[in-house]
Every structure is written in C-alpha cells, then in structure tokens.
Design a protein around this motif. Structure first.
Motif, PDB file in Angstrom:
ATOM      1  N   VAL A 276       0.845  -1.203   0.000  1.00 11.77           N
ATOM      2  CA  VAL A 276       0.000   0.000   0.000  1.00 11.77           C
ATOM      3  C   VAL A 276       0.878   1.251   0.000  1.00 11.77           C
ATOM      4  O   VAL A 276       0.636   2.202  -0.756  1.00 11.77           O
ATOM      5  N   GLY A 277       1.927   1.239   0.829  1.00 13.39           N
ATOM      6  CA  GLY A 277       2.836   2.381   0.881  1.00 13.39           C
ATOM      7  C   GLY A 277       3.517   2.638  -0.452  1.00 13.39           C
ATOM      8  O   GLY A 277       3.664   3.788  -0.877  1.00 13.39           O
ATOM      9  N   GLN A 278       3.906   1.552  -1.132  1.00 13.14           N
ATOM     10  CA  GLN A 278       4.580   1.703  -2.429  1.00 13.14           C
ATOM     11  C   GLN A 278       3.624   2.249  -3.488  1.00 13.14           C
ATOM     12  O   GLN A 278       3.980   3.150  -4.264  1.00 13.14           O
ATOM     13  N   LEU A 279       2.395   1.725  -3.515  1.00 14.29           N
ATOM     14  CA  LEU A 279       1.400   2.218  -4.473  1.00 14.29           C
ATOM     15  C   LEU A 279       1.044   3.670  -4.187  1.00 14.29           C
ATOM     16  O   LEU A 279       0.909   4.485  -5.106  1.00 14.29           O
ATOM     17  N   ALA A 280       0.893   3.996  -2.905  1.00 17.26           N
ATOM     18  CA  ALA A 280       0.553   5.370  -2.520  1.00 17.26           C
ATOM     19  C   ALA A 280       1.660   6.336  -2.951  1.00 17.26           C
ATOM     20  O   ALA A 280       1.379   7.447  -3.414  1.00 17.26           O
ATOM     21  N   GLU A 281       2.912   5.909  -2.807  1.00 14.33           N
ATOM     22  CA  GLU A 281       4.040   6.747  -3.226  1.00 14.33           C
ATOM     23  C   GLU A 281       3.968   7.031  -4.718  1.00 14.33           C
ATOM     24  O   GLU A 281       4.193   8.161  -5.169  1.00 14.33           O
ATOM     25  N   ARG A 282       3.625   6.016  -5.501  1.00 13.67           N
ATOM     26  CA  ARG A 282       3.516   6.193  -6.947  1.00 13.67           C
ATOM     27  C   ARG A 282       2.359   7.126  -7.303  1.00 13.67           C
ATOM     28  O   ARG A 282       2.459   7.948  -8.223  1.00 13.67           O
ATOM     29  N   VAL A 283       1.241   6.990  -6.575  1.00 12.53           N
ATOM     30  CA  VAL A 283       0.094   7.871  -6.811  1.00 12.53           C
ATOM     31  C   VAL A 283       0.467   9.324  -6.516  1.00 12.53           C
ATOM     32  O   VAL A 283       0.190  10.234  -7.303  1.00 12.53           O
ATOM     33  N   LEU A 284       1.131   9.536  -5.370  1.00 12.92           N
ATOM     34  CA  LEU A 284       1.515  10.897  -4.983  1.00 12.92           C
ATOM     35  C   LEU A 284       2.525  11.490  -5.955  1.00 12.92           C
ATOM     36  O   LEU A 284       2.477  12.682  -6.274  1.00 12.92           O
ATOM     37  N   ASN A 285       3.447  10.665  -6.432  1.00 14.54           N
ATOM     38  CA  ASN A 285       4.428  11.153  -7.413  1.00 14.54           C
ATOM     39  C   ASN A 285       3.737  11.561  -8.711  1.00 14.54           C
ATOM     40  O   ASN A 285       4.092  12.568  -9.332  1.00 14.54           O
ATOM     41  N   ALA A 286       2.727  10.767  -9.121  1.00 17.63           N
ATOM     42  CA  ALA A 286       1.992  11.091 -10.348  1.00 17.63           C
ATOM     43  C   ALA A 286       1.212  12.388 -10.184  1.00 17.63           C
ATOM     44  O   ALA A 286       1.236  13.269 -11.054  1.00 17.63           O
ATOM     45  N   VAL A 287       0.517  12.537  -9.048  1.00 17.48           N
ATOM     46  CA  VAL A 287      -0.247  13.762  -8.794  1.00 17.48           C
ATOM     47  C   VAL A 287       0.708  14.958  -8.683  1.00 17.48           C
ATOM     48  O   VAL A 287       0.404  16.064  -9.144  1.00 17.48           O
ATOM     49  N   GLY A 288       1.885  14.720  -8.094  1.00 16.28           N
ATOM     50  CA  GLY A 288       2.878  15.781  -7.947  1.00 16.28           C
ATOM     51  C   GLY A 288       3.438  16.284  -9.263  1.00 16.28           C
ATOM     52  O   GLY A 288       4.049  17.356  -9.313  1.00 16.28           O
ATOM     53  N   GLU A 289       3.231  15.525 -10.348  1.00 17.48           N
ATOM     54  CA  GLU A 289       3.630  16.005 -11.668  1.00 17.48           C
ATOM     55  C   GLU A 289       2.779  17.190 -12.111  1.00 17.48           C
ATOM     56  O   GLU A 289       3.193  17.995 -12.937  1.00 17.48           O
ATOM     57  N   VAL A 290       1.571  17.281 -11.542  1.00 15.67           N
ATOM     58  CA  VAL A 290       0.635  18.352 -11.918  1.00 15.67           C
ATOM     59  C   VAL A 290       0.512  19.395 -10.808  1.00 15.67           C
ATOM     60  O   VAL A 290       0.547  20.591 -11.057  1.00 15.67           O
ATOM     61  N   ILE A 291       0.351  18.923  -9.565  1.00 10.04           N
ATOM     62  CA  ILE A 291       0.207  19.826  -8.420  1.00 10.04           C
ATOM     63  C   ILE A 291       1.598  20.059  -7.829  1.00 10.04           C
ATOM     64  O   ILE A 291       2.206  19.137  -7.293  1.00 10.04           O
ATOM     65  N   VAL A 292       2.082  21.277  -7.915  1.00 12.66           N
ATOM     66  CA  VAL A 292       3.475  21.571  -7.567  1.00 12.66           C
ATOM     67  C   VAL A 292       3.624  21.925  -6.091  1.00 12.66           C
ATOM     68  O   VAL A 292       2.899  22.780  -5.576  1.00 12.66           O
ATOM     69  N   GLY A 293       4.548  21.236  -5.413  1.00 16.00           N
ATOM     70  CA  GLY A 293       5.027  21.667  -4.107  1.00 16.00           C
ATOM     71  C   GLY A 293       4.069  21.590  -2.945  1.00 16.00           C
ATOM     72  O   GLY A 293       4.253  22.278  -1.951  1.00 16.00           O
ATOM     73  N   LYS A 294       3.034  20.758  -3.023  1.00 12.73           N
ATOM     74  CA  LYS A 294       2.066  20.659  -1.933  1.00 12.73           C
ATOM     75  C   LYS A 294       2.005  19.231  -1.400  1.00 12.73           C
ATOM     76  O   LYS A 294       0.939  18.689  -1.135  1.00 12.73           O
ATOM     77  N   ARG A 295       3.170  18.618  -1.242  1.00 18.04           N
ATOM     78  CA  ARG A 295       3.233  17.198  -0.895  1.00 18.04           C
ATOM     79  C   ARG A 295       2.481  16.879   0.401  1.00 18.04           C
ATOM     80  O   ARG A 295       1.739  15.902   0.465  1.00 18.04           O
ATOM     81  N   ASP A 296       2.664  17.700   1.445  1.00 20.52           N
ATOM     82  CA  ASP A 296       2.004  17.404   2.732  1.00 20.52           C
ATOM     83  C   ASP A 296       0.486  17.432   2.581  1.00 20.52           C
ATOM     84  O   ASP A 296      -0.212  16.550   3.106  1.00 20.52           O
ATOM     85  N   SER A 297      -0.032  18.427   1.878  1.00 19.15           N
ATOM     86  CA  SER A 297      -1.485  18.523   1.682  1.00 19.15           C
ATOM     87  C   SER A 297      -1.999  17.373   0.819  1.00 19.15           C
ATOM     88  O   SER A 297      -3.073  16.815   1.082  1.00 19.15           O
ATOM     89  N   LEU A 298      -1.240  17.001  -0.217  1.00 23.11           N
ATOM     90  CA  LEU A 298      -1.645  15.887  -1.078  1.00 23.11           C
ATOM     91  C   LEU A 298      -1.652  14.573  -0.302  1.00 23.11           C
ATOM     92  O   LEU A 298      -2.522  13.719  -0.506  1.00 23.11           O
ATOM     93  N   GLU A 299      -0.679  14.405   0.613  1.00 20.86           N
ATOM     94  CA  GLU A 299      -0.661  13.196   1.454  1.00 20.86           C
ATOM     95  C   GLU A 299      -1.905  13.131   2.323  1.00 20.86           C
ATOM     96  O   GLU A 299      -2.469  12.058   2.527  1.00 20.86           O
ATOM     97  N   LEU A 300      -2.348  14.286   2.838  1.00 19.36           N
ATOM     98  CA  LEU A 300      -3.556  14.310   3.661  1.00 19.36           C
ATOM     99  C   LEU A 300      -4.787  13.925   2.837  1.00 19.36           C
ATOM    100  O   LEU A 300      -5.647  13.178   3.313  1.00 19.36           O
ATOM    101  N   VAL A 301      -4.867  14.434   1.604  1.00 18.51           N
ATOM    102  CA  VAL A 301      -6.004  14.089   0.739  1.00 18.51           C
ATOM    103  C   VAL A 301      -6.015  12.582   0.470  1.00 18.51           C
ATOM    104  O   VAL A 301      -7.057  11.923   0.588  1.00 18.51           O
ATOM    105  N   LEU A 302      -4.857  12.015   0.127  1.00 17.22           N
ATOM    106  CA  LEU A 302      -4.793  10.588  -0.147  1.00 17.22           C
ATOM    107  C   LEU A 302      -5.079   9.778   1.111  1.00 17.22           C
ATOM    108  O   LEU A 302      -5.754   8.737   1.043  1.00 17.22           O
ATOM    109  N   ALA A 303      -4.603  10.244   2.269  1.00 16.47           N
ATOM    110  CA  ALA A 303      -4.896   9.555   3.529  1.00 16.47           C
ATOM    111  C   ALA A 303      -6.401   9.522   3.774  1.00 16.47           C
ATOM    112  O   ALA A 303      -6.953   8.499   4.212  1.00 16.47           O
ATOM    113  N   GLY A 304      -7.080  10.644   3.484  1.00 16.48           N
ATOM    114  CA  GLY A 304      -8.534  10.681   3.653  1.00 16.48           C
ATOM    115  C   GLY A 304      -9.244   9.696   2.746  1.00 16.48           C
ATOM    116  O   GLY A 304     -10.211   9.046   3.158  1.00 16.48           O
TER     117      GLY A 304
END
Length: 329
Positions: free
Chosen positions: A11-39
């Motif tokens: 799950v952690g590995q898949l989540a990392e890949r999801v966040l990296n993909a989203v981070g290609e579009v949403i710049v510099g908001k890693r902590d907030s994106l992690e919270l959205v994915l956690a939700g």
C-alpha cells in the motif's frame, strides 16, 4: 472474484507512486496531497477549503486520474435542486412508466465545487449520500458503488450569497485540507510546466484502478493501533472540549477520524502499526472543523486550527508506540 489482498508495505509503495503522479501536476504541496490521499484511503470525504485559484479543482481531477476511478463534478449554485445531485424519475412515453435517471452523485470520485453556494436542502441531499452511501428517490433506494468519495471545495472568505455548512454537517467530512499560496519557486515551476505542456489540461496515466484502491483501503484494517495510542487519541479530542475558547469541542466522531487517518498515515509510510507522530500529523486537519469557537473569539478572527494546535500541545505523548504490544483480534 475478490480483490487481491495487499500488505501495508505494498500500500505504501502504491501510494508513493500515486503521490508522485499527482505531484507532476500539483506543484510543491506534498504534505497537503498526502492528507487528501490519507482521507481517501481511510474511506472518508474531504473538505478542501482555500482561496480561489490554489488548485482545489485540479487536485480532485488529478487524483481521479491517478487512482483510475470515474470522476464527476457538480458546480453548486443557489438554484441547484436536490434532484440535480441525486437524480430524478423521468416518464417514459413508450413504456408508460417512470425510469430513474441517475444524477452525478453516482460516481467514484465526486467534486462538489463550492458546496457553500447552494441552499441547505441541496447540501443535505449530498451529505445524506455521503453518510449512507445510497440515494432515496420516491421511496426507492439506490446504492452507490464503492469506492465513493466526495471532495468538496469551499471559499473561506466569501460570505455574500453563501450557505455555510452547519457544524453537524461539517462533522461528516473526515478532514479539512488547505493548500495555501505556493512559494515563488513553486509558482515559477507552475508557469514552466504550463509552457512545456503546450495545452491547458494536464493529464496523467492511471497508477491503480478501483479494485486496487478498494484493496488498499481494506489493507488499512490490518494496521494496529496500540492501546496507549488509542488513549492518546481520546486525550487529544478531550483537550478540544476543555479549551476555554471553544464552545463545542470535537465529538467521538473526531476520535474515530483521528484513528482512521492515523492508520492511513502509517500505511502511507509502509507500516502496519501507528506511532504518535501519525496521530499528531493529522490532528489539526481532522479536528479543526469539528469545534465551535465562542462568539467573542470568532469575532477576533482566531483560526480554529490554531486553537486545536494549542489545545493539544500539552497532552503528553505516549512513550511506547514504537511497536504494538498487542495484536487486535
């Protein structure tokens, strides 16, 4: 055929890949994106409350692409009716019978844009679907297909022509996330990426799909919450009730939200147990929208997040939490 079982490491590995993909579009908001994915992993709904133009709508669309799920958007307006959200019965002249036309709520990831711009009756129709995972029209119940998540946006500074969500309805959102303004370098990066893309829309390939997302969510049930961590969660929520500036503190639903989000944070890190840091990381997003400040404090424009942060600071952190001392049955 059931979904394949996943370990928390996977799950952690898949989540990392999801966040990296989203981070290609949403710049510099890693902590907030992690919270959205956690939700989302915790099975909840998320309130994105921020100023216009800070990427709330883009975040929802990009997560839907990365997660490989169906996405729909409703622009909430003062004249929107409950049937515009849930669907309605239409008369079929050929069969001389009524057929149900499904509304946009029948999807996997729904963006409820500017939810505070629509009257309470329409808000209630969406919130009922969020809570019950079903829609009732003319006495007939229609189930919503899992996964089902709502990302609702709200503008915190506009009050003209808006209908603020009551506290009891805000409580239905697992957490509230804000992005804030980007740093200068991040904002420049947004411009660079737009020029390199040569088009307005940004599209990313799917990292997972709906069955895999459900398997990721199921894997969270194996994340252990040690008893001292559970007590810590309860003490944090109780601290919001004893804070002098708070009229109404967080309910037991706040404790449950803290536990669910802490498990998701642990899974994002590839762990099958929760540590105190997981709880602290999600405490403000999970609790700030669940408290009601006293009127005199609210008039001073004190932020609920700051009140929660100060209320939970003195709560002693459990010394254990490195490894669980028991396994849940």
């Amino acid at each position: 055929m059931g979904n394949p079982a996943l370990t928390t490491t996977e799950v952690g590995q898949l989540a990392e890949r999801v966040l990296n993909a989203v981070g290609e579009v949403i710049v510099g908001k890693r902590d907030s994106l992690e919270l959205v994915l956690a939700g989302i992993l915790a099975g909840g709904h998320i309130l994105l409350e921020d100023l216009p133009g800070l990427g709330k709508t883009l975040t929802a669309r990009t997560f839907a692409q990365a997660l490989g799920v169906e996405f729909r958007r409703i622009q909430f307006t003062p004249d929107l009716l409950p049937a515009d959200v849930t669907g309605s019965l239409l008369y079929d002249q050929r069969s001389h019978d009524f057929t149900f036309r499904r509304g946009p709520v029948f999807t996997n990831l729904l963006l409820a844009d500017e939810i505070n711009r629509t009257p309470p009756k329409t808000q209630a129709a969406l919130l009922e679907a969020m809570q019950e995972k079903q829609v009732s029209v003319e006495g007939t119940t229609y189930e919503l297909t899992a996964p089902f998540h709502v990302l609702a946006t709200a503008n915190p500074i506009e009050y003209e022509g808006t209908y603020p969500l009551p506290e009891a309805q805000l409580d239905r959102f697992l957490l509230r996330v804000s992005f804030g303004y980007p740093e200068a370098d991040e904002e420049l990066d947004v411009l660079r990426r737009r020029m390199a893309r040569k088009r307005e829309e940004a599209e990313i390939p799917a990292v997972v799909d709906a069955p895999t997302l459900l398997a990721m969510q199921q894997a969270l049930e194996d994340v252990v919450v040690e008893e001292s961590i559970g007590r810590y969660i309860v003490q944090l929520v109780a601290a919001t009730r004893n804070e002098g500036r708070v009229l109404v503190g967080a309910s037991p639903r706040g404790s449950l939200a803290l536990m669910l989000l802490a498990r998701a944070k642990a899974a994002l890190a590839g762990r099958d147990f929760v540590v105190p840091e997981d709880v602290k990381d999600v405490a403000v997003p999970a609790l700030a929208h669940r408290i009601t400040l006293r009127p005199e404090v609210w008039l001073q424009r004190v932020e609920p997040g700051d009140v929660v942060r100060e209320a939970i600071a003195p709560v002693p952190v459990p010394a254990s939490g490195a490894l669980p001392s028991y396994q849940t049955p």
